[in-house]
Write a protein that holds these residues in place. Structure first.
Motif, PDB file in Angstrom:
ATOM      1  N   SER A   2     -41.563 -80.214  80.289  1.00 53.46           N
ATOM      2  CA  SER A   2     -42.806 -81.212  80.322  1.00 53.46           C
ATOM      3  C   SER A   2     -43.190 -81.464  78.773  1.00 53.46           C
ATOM      4  CB  SER A   2     -43.653 -80.456  81.048  1.00 53.46           C
ATOM      5  OG  SER A   2     -44.299 -79.297  80.442  1.00 53.46           O
ATOM      6  N   ILE A   3     -44.144 -82.333  78.890  1.00 48.48           N
ATOM      7  CA  ILE A   3     -44.577 -82.774  77.504  1.00 48.48           C
ATOM      8  C   ILE A   3     -45.394 -81.840  76.990  1.00 48.48           C
ATOM      9  CG2 ILE A   3     -46.635 -84.012  78.793  1.00 48.48           C
ATOM     10  CD1 ILE A   3     -44.806 -85.204  75.685  1.00 48.48           C
ATOM     11  N   LEU A   4     -46.155 -81.063  78.146  1.00 53.12           N
ATOM     12  CA  LEU A   4     -47.209 -79.977  77.624  1.00 53.12           C
ATOM     13  C   LEU A   4     -46.315 -79.038  76.654  1.00 53.12           C
ATOM     14  CD1 LEU A   4     -49.710 -78.639  77.448  1.00 53.12           C
ATOM     15  CD2 LEU A   4     -49.196 -77.600  79.825  1.00 53.12           C
ATOM     16  N   PHE A   5     -44.996 -78.688  77.374  1.00 46.54           N
ATOM     17  CA  PHE A   5     -44.152 -77.585  76.544  1.00 46.54           C
ATOM     18  C   PHE A   5     -43.868 -78.287  74.971  1.00 46.54           C
ATOM     19  CE2 PHE A   5     -39.736 -76.711  75.348  1.00 46.54           C
ATOM     20  CZ  PHE A   5     -39.652 -75.440  75.287  1.00 46.54           C
ATOM     21  N   TRP A   6     -43.665 -79.448  74.992  1.00 44.28           N
ATOM     22  CA  TRP A   6     -43.214 -79.838  73.682  1.00 44.28           C
ATOM     23  C   TRP A   6     -44.448 -79.875  72.671  1.00 44.28           C
ATOM     24  CZ3 TRP A   6     -38.670 -79.666  72.050  1.00 44.28           C
ATOM     25  CH2 TRP A   6     -37.489 -79.909  72.797  1.00 44.28           C
ATOM     26  N   ILE A   7     -45.590 -80.284  73.351  1.00 48.57           N
ATOM     27  CA  ILE A   7     -46.762 -80.149  72.265  1.00 48.57           C
ATOM     28  C   ILE A   7     -47.134 -78.614  72.032  1.00 48.57           C
ATOM     29  CG2 ILE A   7     -49.365 -80.295  72.516  1.00 48.57           C
ATOM     30  CD1 ILE A   7     -48.976 -82.897  74.332  1.00 48.57           C
ATOM     31  N   ILE A   8     -47.179 -77.730  72.910  1.00 48.38           N
ATOM     32  CA  ILE A   8     -47.139 -76.495  72.335  1.00 48.38           C
ATOM     33  C   ILE A   8     -46.093 -76.071  71.347  1.00 48.38           C
ATOM     34  CG2 ILE A   8     -46.920 -74.163  73.552  1.00 48.38           C
ATOM     35  CD1 ILE A   8     -48.293 -75.189  75.965  1.00 48.38           C
ATOM     36  N   VAL A   9     -44.847 -76.341  71.549  1.00 49.20           N
ATOM     37  CA  VAL A   9     -43.794 -75.893  70.956  1.00 49.20           C
ATOM     38  C   VAL A   9     -43.791 -76.739  69.522  1.00 49.20           C
ATOM     39  CG1 VAL A   9     -41.317 -76.166  70.197  1.00 49.20           C
ATOM     40  CG2 VAL A   9     -42.081 -75.292  72.472  1.00 49.20           C
ATOM     41  N   GLY A  10     -44.330 -77.834  69.277  1.00 49.32           N
ATOM     42  CA  GLY A  10     -44.868 -78.671  68.253  1.00 49.32           C
ATOM     43  C   GLY A  10     -45.699 -78.004  67.291  1.00 49.32           C
TER      44      GLY A  10
END
Length: 79
Positions: A2-10
């Motif tokens: 999900s986009i939330l995953f990529w935001i947190i990882v980013g």
């Protein structure tokens, strides 16, 4: 993923790269550096044949890519 995953990882990868490289950026800059670093790190990992998955693997790959990005930006900025 999900986009939330990529935001947190980013954000995490950008912050880790910032700490390792001795820089001082804000949250949005860390997010941008981390997401771009994830793309760069993914490209490098695929070129070398590494396949890391999950939160930890994605964060490591993104952090390595973010460090490379900050290093290259530092080279360009010096000129």
């Amino acid at each position: 993923m999900s986009i939330l995953f990529w935001i947190i990882v980013g954000i995490i990868a950008g912050w880790l790269a910032e700490q390792i490289m001795g820089r001082n950026h804000g949250l949005i800059t860390n997010l941008i550096v981390g997401v771009i670093g994830a793309v760069i790190g993914g490209f490098i990992a695929n070129a070398l044949g590494f396949t890391w998955g999950g939160w930890i693997g994605s964060t490591i790959v993104a952090t390595i890519g973010a460090i490379v990005l900050l290093f290259l930006l530092g080279l360009v900025k010096r000129r």
